[in-house]
Design a protein around this motif. Sequence first.
Motif, PDB file in Angstrom:
ATOM      1  N   VAL A  31       0.710  -1.273   0.068  1.00 30.44           N
ATOM      2  CA  VAL A  31       0.031   0.027   0.115  1.00 30.44           C
ATOM      3  C   VAL A  31       0.850   1.351   0.114  1.00 30.44           C
ATOM      4  N   GLU A  32       0.812   1.972  -0.926  1.00 30.56           N
ATOM      5  CA  GLU A  32       1.654   3.286  -1.171  1.00 30.56           C
ATOM      6  C   GLU A  32       0.686   4.438  -0.808  1.00 30.56           C
ATOM      7  N   ILE A  33       1.206   5.082   0.282  1.00 23.76           N
ATOM      8  CA  ILE A  33       0.556   6.213   0.728  1.00 23.76           C
ATOM      9  C   ILE A  33       0.752   7.381  -0.088  1.00 23.76           C
ATOM     10  N   GLU A  34       0.017   7.539  -1.003  1.00 24.01           N
ATOM     11  CA  GLU A  34       0.113   8.801  -2.043  1.00 24.01           C
ATOM     12  C   GLU A  34      -0.237  10.156  -1.608  1.00 24.01           C
ATOM     13  N   GLU A  35      -0.948  10.270  -0.693  1.00 25.12           N
ATOM     14  CA  GLU A  35      -1.276  11.649  -0.222  1.00 25.12           C
ATOM     15  C   GLU A  35      -2.059  11.433   1.077  1.00 25.12           C
ATOM     16  N   ILE A  36      -1.836  12.448   1.982  1.00 27.48           N
ATOM     17  CA  ILE A  36      -2.642  12.734   3.355  1.00 27.48           C
ATOM     18  C   ILE A  36      -2.795  14.150   3.136  1.00 27.48           C
ATOM     19  N   ARG A  37      -4.204  14.331   3.737  1.00 21.97           N
ATOM     20  CA  ARG A  37      -4.786  15.646   3.775  1.00 21.97           C
ATOM     21  C   ARG A  37      -5.351  15.847   5.111  1.00 21.97           C
ATOM     22  N   PHE A  38      -5.473  16.720   5.879  1.00 20.12           N
ATOM     23  CA  PHE A  38      -6.281  17.371   6.901  1.00 20.12           C
ATOM     24  C   PHE A  38      -7.698  17.479   6.509  1.00 20.12           C
ATOM     25  N   ALA A  39      -8.801  16.703   7.104  1.00 22.05           N
ATOM     26  CA  ALA A  39     -10.098  16.777   6.837  1.00 22.05           C
ATOM     27  C   ALA A  39     -10.853  17.633   7.514  1.00 22.05           C
ATOM     28  N   GLN A  40     -10.284  18.107   8.587  1.00 23.25           N
ATOM     29  CA  GLN A  40     -11.019  19.016   9.721  1.00 23.25           C
ATOM     30  C   GLN A  40      -9.949  20.075  10.090  1.00 23.25           C
ATOM     31  N   ASP A  99      -4.246  24.622  11.676  1.00 23.11           N
ATOM     32  CA  ASP A  99      -4.076  25.550  10.337  1.00 23.11           C
ATOM     33  C   ASP A  99      -3.673  24.703   9.146  1.00 23.11           C
ATOM     34  N   ARG A 100      -4.807  24.260   8.454  1.00 25.41           N
ATOM     35  CA  ARG A 100      -4.541  23.281   7.365  1.00 25.41           C
ATOM     36  C   ARG A 100      -3.760  23.934   6.154  1.00 25.41           C
ATOM     37  N   ASP A 101      -3.704  25.192   6.010  1.00 24.38           N
ATOM     38  CA  ASP A 101      -3.015  25.759   4.995  1.00 24.38           C
ATOM     39  C   ASP A 101      -1.425  25.829   5.324  1.00 24.38           C
ATOM     40  N   ARG A 102      -1.218  26.108   6.597  1.00 22.69           N
ATOM     41  CA  ARG A 102       0.343  26.009   7.003  1.00 22.69           C
ATOM     42  C   ARG A 102       0.691  24.968   7.550  1.00 22.69           C
ATOM     43  N   GLY A 103      -0.220  23.889   7.813  1.00 23.17           N
ATOM     44  CA  GLY A 103       0.170  22.790   8.606  1.00 23.17           C
ATOM     45  C   GLY A 103       0.715  22.982   9.850  1.00 23.17           C
ATOM     46  N   THR A 104       0.103  23.661  10.635  1.00 21.99           N
ATOM     47  CA  THR A 104       0.680  24.093  12.198  1.00 21.99           C
ATOM     48  C   THR A 104      -0.391  23.992  12.998  1.00 21.99           C
ATOM     49  N   HIS A 141      -3.515  10.950  12.925  1.00 24.45           N
ATOM     50  CA  HIS A 141      -2.620  11.891  13.875  1.00 24.45           C
ATOM     51  C   HIS A 141      -2.066  12.896  13.168  1.00 24.45           C
ATOM     52  N   ALA A 142      -2.315  14.087  13.751  1.00 22.85           N
ATOM     53  CA  ALA A 142      -1.654  15.409  13.159  1.00 22.85           C
ATOM     54  C   ALA A 142      -0.481  15.332  13.715  1.00 22.85           C
ATOM     55  N   GLY A 197       6.228   6.544  21.205  1.00 27.70           N
ATOM     56  CA  GLY A 197       5.977   6.367  22.258  1.00 27.70           C
ATOM     57  C   GLY A 197       4.359   6.532  22.530  1.00 27.70           C
ATOM     58  N   GLU A 198       4.041   7.569  22.156  1.00 30.38           N
ATOM     59  CA  GLU A 198       2.638   8.129  22.574  1.00 30.38           C
ATOM     60  C   GLU A 198       2.250   7.956  24.018  1.00 30.38           C
ATOM     61  N   ILE A 199       2.981   8.616  24.718  1.00 34.40           N
ATOM     62  CA  ILE A 199       3.289   8.488  26.167  1.00 34.40           C
ATOM     63  C   ILE A 199       1.919   8.507  26.810  1.00 34.40           C
ATOM     64  N   CYS A 200       1.015   9.648  26.377  1.00 40.29           N
ATOM     65  CA  CYS A 200      -0.108  10.050  27.363  1.00 40.29           C
ATOM     66  C   CYS A 200      -1.380   9.192  26.921  1.00 40.29           C
ATOM     67  N   ASP A 201      -1.176   8.342  25.849  1.00 40.76           N
ATOM     68  CA  ASP A 201      -2.167   7.281  25.270  1.00 40.76           C
ATOM     69  C   ASP A 201      -2.823   7.860  24.061  1.00 40.76           C
ATOM     70  N   THR A 202      -2.796   9.196  23.971  1.00 38.80           N
ATOM     71  CA  THR A 202      -3.413   9.738  22.511  1.00 38.80           C
ATOM     72  C   THR A 202      -2.202  10.527  21.903  1.00 38.80           C
ATOM     73  N   ALA A 203      -2.261  10.683  20.664  1.00 36.23           N
ATOM     74  CA  ALA A 203      -1.487  11.867  19.841  1.00 36.23           C
ATOM     75  C   ALA A 203      -2.423  13.212  19.873  1.00 36.23           C
ATOM     76  N   LEU A 204      -1.999  13.896  18.807  1.00 34.95           N
ATOM     77  CA  LEU A 204      -3.025  15.000  18.524  1.00 34.95           C
ATOM     78  C   LEU A 204      -3.834  14.404  17.304  1.00 34.95           C
ATOM     79  N   GLU A 205      -4.823  13.803  17.756  1.00 32.02           N
ATOM     80  CA  GLU A 205      -5.723  12.912  16.881  1.00 32.02           C
ATOM     81  C   GLU A 205      -6.563  13.746  15.951  1.00 32.02           C
ATOM     82  N   THR A 206      -6.969  13.542  14.866  1.00 32.45           N
ATOM     83  CA  THR A 206      -7.694  14.315  13.738  1.00 32.45           C
ATOM     84  C   THR A 206      -7.987  13.398  12.527  1.00 32.45           C
ATOM     85  N   ALA A 207      -9.076  14.092  12.156  1.00 29.90           N
ATOM     86  CA  ALA A 207      -9.561  13.164  10.943  1.00 29.90           C
ATOM     87  C   ALA A 207      -8.676  13.617   9.777  1.00 29.90           C
TER      88      ALA A 207
END
Length: 317
Positions: free
Chosen positions: A91-100, A129-134, A203-204, A209-219
């Motif tokens: 499975v080649e991951i060709e692209e990833i975009r923020f959905a929200q 900020d989906r345009d800046r990726g921050t 994940h954004a 390690g994902e130490i606290c059990d969640t990352a910065l989760e997102t769609a």
Amino acid sequence: MLHHLPARPDTILWGHLDPDAAPVLRIRPGDSVEVETLSGGARNLPAAGQPGTALPAHLAVIAAKSPELGPHMLTGPIAVEGAMPGDRLVVEIEEIRFAQDYGWNAIEPGFGMFPDLATAYENLTVAIDRDRGTAQLPWGPEAALAPFFGILAVAPPRAGGRLSSVPPGGFGGNIDNRLARAGAVISLPVFVPGALFMAGDGHALQGDGEICDTALETALNGRFRFQLEKGTAPSAPEILYDNRLITMGFDPDLDRAAEAAAARMIDNICARSPLTRTEAFRHCSLFGSLRITQVVNGVKGVHCLLDLGSLEGAGGL
């Protein structure tokens, strides 16, 4: 051919991987699929005064379904024509975009590397900020985001039945490997006809390690291209990214997970070069890097990373 798979109640498995689930899409090797994914349950939606706007599709799934066994919303499964047990799904991951426009991070008593640190369930929503990726974190720093899918999976073996989405395994699942990003290629072993591929747990941003059990989760929405190699199934998922090979090990015991990841790298070195197993053992020690993938999913993950350029000239080649 390019397909589109939306996230909606009839295309989401919430909390489980089911080897008997009916495919929601059928494709052929060589096809690409635009896959929409969702993230979190009702308690992870933006609260009043918090940043972010919930996706209508997300609200529709929450209204129509309930989680079974685990918390993750998985889009799929996708059946790949000709895929049979023992094959390798590439499975080649060709692209990833923020959905929200937001991500969330939760801490909860009894979870994470320090299960006594949280005194109550706390969900934090952070604007993206989906345009800046921050993302501007509430404690000060602006974070440069590095999105990836925490769950990339095929259906597990039928003998085990329906499984929770939480523990990873040879089928992939909740591997939480931050190198499963755009431009990477992940190989998965096929256990049931059609492979039945699923994706989710966007994940954004996450550290190893994902130490606290969640990352910065997102769609996230991703475009995946599927290929099939007959009879070459790896024993566990493998990732190729930027000419670096990543092998993975999973076990409740971190030492055993590390051993599995390193052993699979030695196997790969031997398969890719004329080095003996002893020479590969030495090479792995000089050039390979063991990293803790995650420690919070019940079954812990370790990955071994090797720059394939280190094998140039190996064995006099």
